[in-house]
Design a protein around this motif. Structure first.
Motif, mmCIF file in Angstrom:
data_model
loop_
_atom_site.group_PDB
_atom_site.id
_atom_site.type_symbol
_atom_site.label_atom_id
_atom_site.label_comp_id
_atom_site.label_asym_id
_atom_site.label_seq_id
_atom_site.Cartn_x
_atom_site.Cartn_y
_atom_site.Cartn_z
ATOM 1 N N GLU A 248 33.222 -27.691 -5.502
ATOM 2 C CA GLU A 248 33.867 -26.489 -4.980
ATOM 3 C C GLU A 248 35.375 -26.636 -5.190
ATOM 4 N N PRO A 249 35.849 -26.436 -6.424
ATOM 5 C CA PRO A 249 37.283 -26.635 -6.696
ATOM 6 C C PRO A 249 38.167 -25.679 -5.928
ATOM 7 N N THR A 250 37.648 -24.477 -5.592
ATOM 8 C CA THR A 250 38.375 -23.537 -4.738
ATOM 9 C C THR A 250 37.410 -22.977 -3.708
ATOM 10 N N GLU A 251 37.939 -22.263 -2.734
ATOM 11 C CA GLU A 251 37.086 -21.686 -1.698
ATOM 12 C C GLU A 251 36.140 -20.628 -2.241
ATOM 13 N N SER A 252 36.447 -20.064 -3.388
ATOM 14 C CA SER A 252 35.631 -18.980 -3.931
ATOM 15 C C SER A 252 34.832 -19.393 -5.161
ATOM 16 N N THR A 253 34.838 -20.679 -5.507
ATOM 17 C CA THR A 253 34.168 -21.130 -6.725
ATOM 18 C C THR A 253 33.212 -22.271 -6.418
ATOM 19 N N ASP A 254 31.960 -22.134 -6.878
ATOM 20 C CA ASP A 254 30.967 -23.198 -6.799
ATOM 21 C C ASP A 254 30.492 -23.518 -8.213
ATOM 22 N N VAL A 255 30.475 -24.786 -8.553
ATOM 23 C CA VAL A 255 29.942 -25.243 -9.836
ATOM 24 C C VAL A 255 28.895 -26.310 -9.536
ATOM 25 N N SER A 256 27.669 -26.104 -10.009
ATOM 26 C CA SER A 256 26.598 -27.056 -9.714
ATOM 27 C C SER A 256 25.913 -27.489 -11.001
ATOM 28 N N PHE A 257 25.442 -28.719 -10.979
ATOM 29 C CA PHE A 257 24.707 -29.283 -12.109
ATOM 30 C C PHE A 257 23.435 -29.913 -11.571
ATOM 31 N N THR A 258 22.304 -29.637 -12.246
ATOM 32 C CA THR A 258 21.011 -30.178 -11.844
ATOM 33 C C THR A 258 20.386 -30.922 -13.012
ATOM 34 N N LEU A 259 19.883 -32.092 -12.726
ATOM 35 C CA LEU A 259 19.149 -32.887 -13.705
ATOM 36 C C LEU A 259 17.836 -33.297 -13.063
ATOM 37 N N ASP A 299 -0.371 -37.929 -21.099
ATOM 38 C CA ASP A 299 0.990 -38.474 -21.118
ATOM 39 C C ASP A 299 1.937 -37.284 -21.215
ATOM 40 N N MET A 300 2.627 -36.962 -20.128
ATOM 41 C CA MET A 300 3.514 -35.809 -20.101
ATOM 42 C C MET A 300 4.880 -36.215 -19.585
ATOM 43 N N GLU A 301 5.921 -35.675 -20.211
ATOM 44 C CA GLU A 301 7.291 -35.913 -19.787
ATOM 45 C C GLU A 301 8.057 -34.608 -19.874
ATOM 46 N N ALA A 302 8.820 -34.293 -18.844
ATOM 47 C CA ALA A 302 9.605 -33.060 -18.810
ATOM 48 C C ALA A 302 10.999 -33.362 -18.298
ATOM 49 N N ARG A 303 11.989 -32.715 -18.912
ATOM 50 C CA ARG A 303 13.395 -32.873 -18.524
ATOM 51 C C ARG A 303 14.007 -31.486 -18.356
ATOM 52 N N LEU A 304 14.756 -31.311 -17.271
ATOM 53 C CA LEU A 304 15.390 -30.027 -16.974
ATOM 54 C C LEU A 304 16.863 -30.251 -16.677
ATOM 55 N N PHE A 305 17.721 -29.488 -17.354
ATOM 56 C CA PHE A 305 19.165 -29.543 -17.133
ATOM 57 C C PHE A 305 19.645 -28.127 -16.839
ATOM 58 N N THR A 306 20.431 -27.955 -15.787
ATOM 59 C CA THR A 306 20.950 -26.633 -15.438
ATOM 60 C C THR A 306 22.403 -26.747 -15.003
ATOM 61 N N LEU A 307 23.239 -25.880 -15.548
ATOM 62 C CA LEU A 307 24.641 -25.760 -15.138
ATOM 63 C C LEU A 307 24.845 -24.348 -14.624
ATOM 64 N N ARG A 308 25.351 -24.234 -13.398
ATOM 65 C CA ARG A 308 25.495 -22.929 -12.753
ATOM 66 C C ARG A 308 26.897 -22.784 -12.175
ATOM 67 N N VAL A 309 27.457 -21.566 -12.286
ATOM 68 C CA VAL A 309 28.768 -21.238 -11.732
ATOM 69 C C VAL A 309 28.634 -19.972 -10.898
ATOM 70 N N ASP A 310 29.142 -20.025 -9.661
ATOM 71 C CA ASP A 310 29.190 -18.866 -8.773
ATOM 72 C C ASP A 310 30.640 -18.628 -8.383
ATOM 73 N N GLN A 311 31.099 -17.393 -8.574
ATOM 74 C CA GLN A 311 32.501 -17.071 -8.336
ATOM 75 C C GLN A 311 32.604 -15.816 -7.488
#
Length: 744
Positions: A248-259, A299-311
């Motif tokens: 949360e670099p500012t009060e109005s900005t959220d940046v999240s990363f999910t792995l 044999d199963m493998e799954a990878r999920l990457f998500t980058l999200r920005v809320d302003q």
């Protein structure tokens, strides 16, 4: 007569829940000394905004973290017993593919060229492969199940419904949770999660799960057949880990990363439902005892990457701008013994790698205005490949080898928007979505038959596709709120699911393409969401009618398969959900559904009926037959009572009951395709210590499928070399164990 008996059983059970509700009214009249706490509202994002279940004009069942824990909902399969109109099956044969249906509509094309009828979203990200739902629920904030077409606000158009899984995110305070379970079949499940702030503007959360158990199907083939010890099947072997980072670099900005990583080596097992078998030994008397010379493997493998920005755009009146980009990579391989014998007769192998990119941008108005609106843009690219092998070396019947596969790319783009105008006590909502779907790729099919004669009939028979579909869909909803505790709504919506190609199933003998058309629906719904008795009784009801055009139906034939478009199909029904706290510490819940679904215009020839001596009917008119995977009657009842115990601890016993009427898995209404009506009980008792500075400890004892019945989850008809055997997937047998838990 059967329907009348089922109706009496269902309504007598529902009558118990209504009796509890009446008792709660009596309690209020009597003015108990200690007034029970009101039912807590569950916040959902079913309309891409935060609201409660009672404020959302959609048929939605929601479970927060506490409800998931209390009701023992550990993965999507458990929703089968807790959501009216929800039906969960697994593909079997080691395949991790799930087939989920809501109100009778779900996933028919399980190959790389198909799309699910019930969309699966994780933290708002659409996951297109039907294997995405084969994951554990761990460290979640809530699970939402939306019933009916979802085409305006969510990633891909879905004609049946949507499952929204929302995980827990980093918080401003440190917290942690962990539990460990041991049970019969040597079951072990360990889960842990925790996180908190790293700085004033940076936080994290990490979660992990390990879940395994031995096979529910005992392999009784002799060691000589397996070349050593014969492995049991229908086991679980899962690892999962997830990392959230929130800035949360500012009060109005959220940046999240999910792995997120997910590994699964637990193969689903299948049983032979027909009496015929190639085994020289007599059939086993126990359906859960099988004979396989080849180990079923996955044999199963799954990878999920998500980058999200809320302003938050404060300079523009509090508008909210949200955007994310996500990638999921997944690959699975399986092998399975298909002949149900000690003989090295048949086996299959299947592998499917996929790579999906999803991006979305949304702009939403402030929540405090009379006119709320949301606009967005969605884009998806999915690359999927498939390779399938069926190999038969059985000299007693005939022999052949069947290989197919393909490589496909899907591009989907959509522009969507929805607005809501509030004119107390009325609200009018209008949503529209324009979608463009393109599928491009090619497949191949190679068949050698009979294998002993040498050259294949079709050494390389291929087909390609490059088609684009454009559709305008949407919904119109009218709400009326006569009081703070009641909301009535009526809606009409248009849904759509793209067409495609069933990979590698062009029949080299009779010829013909295997493409199918889009599926489209008009859906109508009337509903009421109410609260009574000082928010101690919640009663929601929905009546619906759906009119389908070109409903996609999967048909497995002798040497291949295809998807047919049923010209017309109609679905109508009523769903009821009740939740009440009649007295302090006592909670009762009940849900029921009556659904009538049938094909209205549909001609199809049963391929089994074309083989002399195998029974079935050669009738081609399926008008009036029930839709696949849809019981007419469903009921769920649960009760729990929190008992004050020593030293401030609490003891909470809980019992749950589920009933469903018979189900058919093909459109011909034949007994071989039928799973009889069944019911199931489960019970648990939870002891929770009083909270301390070191956290809160708990111990739980549980038992599921108390009667130890062998309920059929799925039925499929096999390949021609096996004379079309009916193969079944079973729900788990009786399972029991204990869980040690800790929360901080």
């Amino acid at each position: 007569m059967t329907d009348r008996i089922e109706a009496r059983r269902l309504f007598s059970s529902c009558g118990l829940a209504l009796t509890f509700a009446a008792a709660s009214a009596a309690q209020e009249t009597a003015a108990p000394a200690t007034s029970p706490e009101p039912i807590e509202q569950i916040v959902v994002t079913a309309e891409r905004r935060e609201s409660t279940v009672q404020e959302t004009p959609i048929a939605v069942s929601a479970f927060d973290a506490e409800a998931l824990r209390q009701q023992g909902i550990l993965d999507p399969s458990d929703l089968h017993s807790h959501v009216p109109g929800f039906f969960y099956t697994e593909g079997g044969g080691g395949s991790p593919i799930t087939q989920i249906a809501v109100r009778g509509v779900g996933n028919e094309n399980v190959t790389a060229g198909g799309d699910p009828g019930v969309a699966y979203h994780f933290d708002g990200v659409y996951l297109g492969r039907p294997t995405a739902a084969a994951t554990d629920f761990f460290d979640l904030e809530r699970v939402e199940v939306l019933r009916g077409p979802q085409g305006t606000l969510y990633g891909r158009n879905a004609t049946g419904g949507s499952i929204n899984v929302v995980s827990k995110k980093p918080t401003e305070e440190w917290d942690a949770i962990a539990d460990a379970t041991y049970g019969n079949y040597d079951a072990v499940r360990v889960r842990a999660a925790g996180g908190g702030p790293l700085t004033d503007w940076l936080g994290f959360r990490v979660a992990a799960v390990r879940d395994r158990h031995d096979g529910y199907l005992r392999n009784v083939a002799g060691s000589a057949a397996c070349g050593g010890e014969c492995e049991d099947t229908d086991e679980e072997d899962v690892w999962g880990v997830r990392l959230h980072v929130l800035a949360e670099p500012t009060e109005s900005t959220d940046v999240s990363f999910t792995l997120q990583y997910h590994w699964d080596d637990g193969a689903v097992g299948q049983v032979r439902l027909d009496p015929f078998t190639l085994s020289p030994l007599p059939p086993t008397s126990d359906i859960r005892r099988v004979r396989n010379d080849l180990e079923t493997q996955l044999d199963m493998e799954a990878r999920l990457f998500t980058l999200r920005v809320d302003q938050d755009l404060e300079a523009f009146g509090g508008l909210r701008l949200s955007a994310f980009i996500s990638r999921q990579e997944q690959e699975w391989t399986q092998q399975v013994d298909n002949d149900f014998s000690e003989l090295p007769s048949t086996f299959t192998g299947w592998t499917e790698p996929s790579d999906q990119w999803v991006g979305e941008i949304q702009l939403a108005s402030a929540n405090d205005s009379a006119l709320e609106w949301l606009f967005g843009f969605f884009a998806l690219r999915e690359d999927v490949a498939m390779r399938f092998l069926f190999y038969d070396v059985n000299p007693a019947v005939f022999s052949f080898r069947f290989q197919n596969g393909g490589d496909f790319t899907t591009h989907s783009y959509a522009v969507f928007g929805e607005g809501a105008l509030e004119l107390e006590p009325f609200t009018l909502r209008l949503g529209l979505r324009w979608t463009s779907d393109n599928k491009e790729g090619s497949d191949f099919l190679s068949v050698t038959f009979p294998y002993a004669l040498g050259d294949p009939i079709a050494p390389f028979d291929s087909e390609s596709i490059d088609e684009t579909w454009h559709r305008l869909t949407g919904r119109l909803v009218a709400e009326y709120r006569p009081s703070e505790d009641a909301m009535l709504y009526a809606s009409v919506s248009r849904g759509y699911k793209s067409g495609g190609l069933l990979i590698g199933n062009r029949n080299p003998v009779v010829g013909g393409a295997n493409r199918y058309d889009p599926e489209e629906i008009w859906a109508y719904e009337l509903g009421a969401k109410t609260r009574w008795l000082g928010d101690r009784l919640q009663a929601n009801v929905a009546g619906f009618f759906s009119d389908y055009d070109d409903l996609q139906v999967f048909i497995l034939t002798g040497a291949a398969a295809h998807i047919e478009n049923a010209a017309k199909a109609k679905i109508g029904g009523i769903e009821l959900e009740l939740l009440t706290v009649p007295i302090e510490n006592l909670q009762l819940n009940a849900s029921a559904a009556w659904i009538h679904a049938e094909y209205d215009e549909y001609t199809s020839a049963d391929p089994v009926a074309q083989i002399p001596g195998l029974g079935g009917s050669s009738e081609t008119n399926q008008k009036g037959n029930p839709l696949n995977r849809l019981p007419r009657w469903v009921a769920n009842i649960g009760a729990q009572y929190a008992i004050p115990f020593f030293a401030g601890s609490t003891l909470t016993p809980r019992v749950d009951w589920h009933y469903q009427s018979e189900v058919f898995f093909r459109p011909y209404e034949l007994d071989r395709d039928r799973s009889p009506a069944w019911d199931r009980w489960e019970a648990r008792i939870l002891w929770e210590a009083a909270p301390t500075d070191y956290g809160q400890f708990s111990v739980e004892l549980f038992m599921k499928n108390i009667e130890d019945n062998d309920h059929v989850m799925n039925i499929s008809v096999g390949a021609i070399s096996e004379l079309f055997p009916a193969q079944g997937i079973l729900h788990p047998p009786r399972t029991y164990g204990f869980t040690l838990g800790w929360r901080y």
